[in-house]
Design a protein around this motif. Structure first.
Motif, mmCIF file in Angstrom:
data_model
loop_
_atom_site.group_PDB
_atom_site.id
_atom_site.type_symbol
_atom_site.label_atom_id
_atom_site.label_comp_id
_atom_site.label_asym_id
_atom_site.label_seq_id
_atom_site.Cartn_x
_atom_site.Cartn_y
_atom_site.Cartn_z
ATOM 1 N N ALA A 145 18.824 -14.164 68.459
ATOM 2 C CA ALA A 145 18.692 -13.189 67.059
ATOM 3 C C ALA A 145 18.529 -14.374 65.908
ATOM 4 C CB ALA A 145 20.447 -12.432 66.623
ATOM 5 N N GLU A 146 19.056 -15.205 65.436
ATOM 6 C CA GLU A 146 19.411 -16.263 64.267
ATOM 7 C C GLU A 146 17.749 -17.053 63.888
ATOM 8 O OE1 GLU A 146 23.483 -18.001 64.504
ATOM 9 O OE2 GLU A 146 21.976 -19.456 65.412
ATOM 10 N N ARG A 147 16.892 -16.882 65.017
ATOM 11 C CA ARG A 147 15.603 -18.035 64.470
ATOM 12 C C ARG A 147 14.709 -16.981 65.341
ATOM 13 N NH1 ARG A 147 19.622 -20.721 66.408
ATOM 14 N NH2 ARG A 147 19.420 -23.631 66.038
ATOM 15 N N ALA A 148 14.366 -15.826 65.821
ATOM 16 C CA ALA A 148 13.124 -14.719 66.317
ATOM 17 C C ALA A 148 12.232 -14.609 65.089
ATOM 18 C CB ALA A 148 13.888 -14.007 66.749
ATOM 19 N N ASP A 149 11.120 -13.893 65.114
ATOM 20 C CA ASP A 149 10.355 -13.804 64.187
ATOM 21 C C ASP A 149 10.166 -12.925 64.252
ATOM 22 O OD1 ASP A 149 9.175 -16.457 63.314
ATOM 23 O OD2 ASP A 149 8.090 -16.396 64.944
ATOM 24 N N ARG A 289 17.381 -12.816 56.528
ATOM 25 C CA ARG A 289 16.697 -12.826 55.558
ATOM 26 C C ARG A 289 15.671 -14.656 56.213
ATOM 27 N NH1 ARG A 289 15.243 -10.212 50.740
ATOM 28 N NH2 ARG A 289 17.349 -8.984 50.237
ATOM 29 N N VAL A 290 14.457 -15.240 56.532
ATOM 30 C CA VAL A 290 14.005 -15.719 56.356
ATOM 31 C C VAL A 290 13.950 -16.429 56.010
ATOM 32 C CG1 VAL A 290 11.352 -16.714 57.562
ATOM 33 C CG2 VAL A 290 11.883 -14.334 58.012
ATOM 34 N N GLN A 291 14.094 -16.920 54.337
ATOM 35 C CA GLN A 291 14.099 -17.644 53.798
ATOM 36 C C GLN A 291 15.269 -18.918 53.665
ATOM 37 O OE1 GLN A 291 13.957 -14.898 53.370
ATOM 38 N NE2 GLN A 291 11.604 -14.720 50.958
ATOM 39 N N THR A 292 16.577 -18.049 54.199
ATOM 40 C CA THR A 292 17.645 -18.649 54.166
ATOM 41 C C THR A 292 18.211 -19.771 55.276
ATOM 42 O OG1 THR A 292 19.057 -16.796 55.445
ATOM 43 C CG2 THR A 292 18.787 -16.617 52.759
ATOM 44 N N PRO A 294 17.771 -20.781 60.425
ATOM 45 C CA PRO A 294 18.143 -20.063 61.154
ATOM 46 C C PRO A 294 19.611 -19.768 61.164
ATOM 47 C CG PRO A 294 17.763 -22.372 62.025
ATOM 48 C CD PRO A 294 17.328 -22.055 59.819
ATOM 49 N N ARG A 295 20.216 -18.907 60.729
ATOM 50 C CA ARG A 295 21.121 -18.631 60.960
ATOM 51 C C ARG A 295 21.044 -17.319 60.677
ATOM 52 N NH1 ARG A 295 23.950 -17.768 56.050
ATOM 53 N NH2 ARG A 295 22.902 -18.098 53.762
ATOM 54 N N LEU A 296 23.006 -16.212 60.449
ATOM 55 C CA LEU A 296 22.801 -14.827 60.243
ATOM 56 C C LEU A 296 23.378 -14.995 59.215
ATOM 57 C CD1 LEU A 296 23.809 -12.945 64.023
ATOM 58 C CD2 LEU A 296 21.597 -12.920 62.844
ATOM 59 N N GLY A 297 22.786 -13.210 58.837
ATOM 60 C CA GLY A 297 24.016 -13.509 57.405
ATOM 61 C C GLY A 297 25.300 -12.804 57.349
ATOM 62 N N ARG A 298 26.104 -12.751 56.410
ATOM 63 C CA ARG A 298 26.877 -12.156 56.396
ATOM 64 C C ARG A 298 26.910 -11.002 56.734
ATOM 65 N NH1 ARG A 298 30.246 -12.799 50.792
ATOM 66 N NH2 ARG A 298 30.360 -15.106 51.473
ATOM 67 N N THR A 299 26.163 -9.721 56.502
ATOM 68 C CA THR A 299 26.060 -8.690 56.603
ATOM 69 C C THR A 299 25.772 -8.446 58.784
ATOM 70 O OG1 THR A 299 25.404 -8.422 54.348
ATOM 71 C CG2 THR A 299 25.443 -6.303 56.502
ATOM 72 N N ALA A 300 25.439 -9.404 58.471
ATOM 73 C CA ALA A 300 24.501 -9.154 60.209
ATOM 74 C C ALA A 300 25.899 -9.599 61.175
ATOM 75 C CB ALA A 300 22.947 -9.546 60.597
ATOM 76 N N HIS A 301 26.163 -11.131 60.271
ATOM 77 C CA HIS A 301 27.442 -11.342 60.807
ATOM 78 C C HIS A 301 28.499 -10.437 61.510
ATOM 79 C CE1 HIS A 301 30.705 -14.422 62.210
ATOM 80 N NE2 HIS A 301 30.419 -14.984 62.917
#
Length: 317
Positions: A145-149, A289-292, A294-301
């Motif tokens: 989920a953190e890396r998929a295109d 956001r891809v620019q950030t 390979p990680r889930l952002g705060r909202t997704a987490h």
């Protein structure tokens, strides 16, 4: 999945094939032989039917170079058995569905990421409940989920077809009533076209309303003009947020005129408002956001930890 399986009829003739290099549109489900994985695969099967595309089942065979040598049944044989059982079960439950089975070998995360790149969406199951009915996300699902295109949909263990529909007139679970809303968490002023497109498409294939939620917080101190009251600043900021949201959604409303859109602008903590909005939803769509990196952002987490409905994590610029 055994709750869907009829017991009085024989299995149908196997109607899936081992796909190699098939790049047609599809929904892909990664399975691991667990009941939770089959719940996710069944959700993926229904999504494929809604979209009119095949279902691609994927089970990664462990690399034999990393396995103990004294074994009569190899990893590839076990993977083949998992695929056989899953494909036969799903073809019985969904006889109109085209099912392709794939059995790559090697590192699991790398194989799932490669499969995600060729799919409309990659669907993965959770290990079980966590938080307030959310997900206990395994390391493989988290890494993918953190890396998929492409979008990754996380489906909690125990998800049933009835969960996506509103109750019937008597308040009982139903598979024939209208779909519950699709909820989109949208950040501004850079919402991401891929994110909005996925949410509108998900609502359209379900014939469901789309509830778009934008949460804003207190403006920075330099936003206050001398002598301006705090309530005036907050009211102005909220009105700006409503205008931004309406402008971002306007072209999509025109592209999907049959989809009923409800815009919600809220002040406070994003996780709190998303949990409220997703209660009773058929799907929650959040961005990454891809620019950030390979990680889930705060909202997704936060959504993964607390929201019970399936969650689509959509990468976007």
């Amino acid at each position: 999945m055994n709750r869907h399986r009829p017991s009085s009829r024989p299995w149908p003739t196997t109607r899936y094939r081992l796909a190699t290099g098939d790049r047609t549109r599809a929904v892909t489900a990664g399975i691991d032989g667990t009941l939770a994985g089959m719940d996710a695969a069944d959700w993926a099967a229904r999504e494929a039917l809604r979209r009119g595309v095949p279902l691609r089942l994927l089970h990664v065979a462990a690399d034999p170079d990393h396995q103990p040598r004294i074994r009569r049944v190899g990893p590839a044989d076990r993977a083949r058995g998992v695929l056989d059982r899953a494909a036969i079960t799903l073809s019985y439950v969904h006889p109109a569905l085209r099912i392709h089975a794939q059995q790559p070998s090697g590192p699991t995360v790398a194989a799932l990421l490669a499969a995600a790149a060729e799919a409309d969406a990659l669907v993965l199951g959770s290990r079980g409940p966590a938080g307030f009915g959310g997900f206990l996300l395994g390391s493989v699902a988290a890494a993918v989920a953190e890396r998929a295109d492409r979008p990754v949909v996380l489906v909690r263990a125990g998800e049933c077809p009835e969960d996506a529909h509103v109750p019937d007139a008597d308040g009982r679970p139903s598979r024939t009533t209208p779909y519950r809303p699709v909820v989109l968490a949208l950040d501004l002023p850079l919402p991401g076209e891929e994110l909005i497109a996925h949410a509108f498409d998900a609502a359209a294939v379900r014939g469901a309303p789309l509830h778009v939620v934008h949460v804003w917080t207190m403006p920075p101190l330099d936003a206050y003009a001398p002598g301006q009251a705090v309530p005036d600043v907050l009211a102005e900021r909220e009105e700006d947020a409503r205008r931004e949201l309406a402008a971002a959604l306007l072209p999509w409303r025109r592209a999907y005129p049959a989809t009923r859109v409800v815009e919600r602008v809220r002040f406070g903590r994003t996780g709190h408002h998303l949990l409220k909005a997703a209660t009773g939803a058929s799907l929650l769509v959040v961005g990454r956001r891809v620019q950030t990196g390979p990680r889930l952002g705060r909202t997704a987490h936060s959504a993964v930890r607390h929201v019970a409905c399936p969650i689509a994590v959509v990468p976007h610029n």
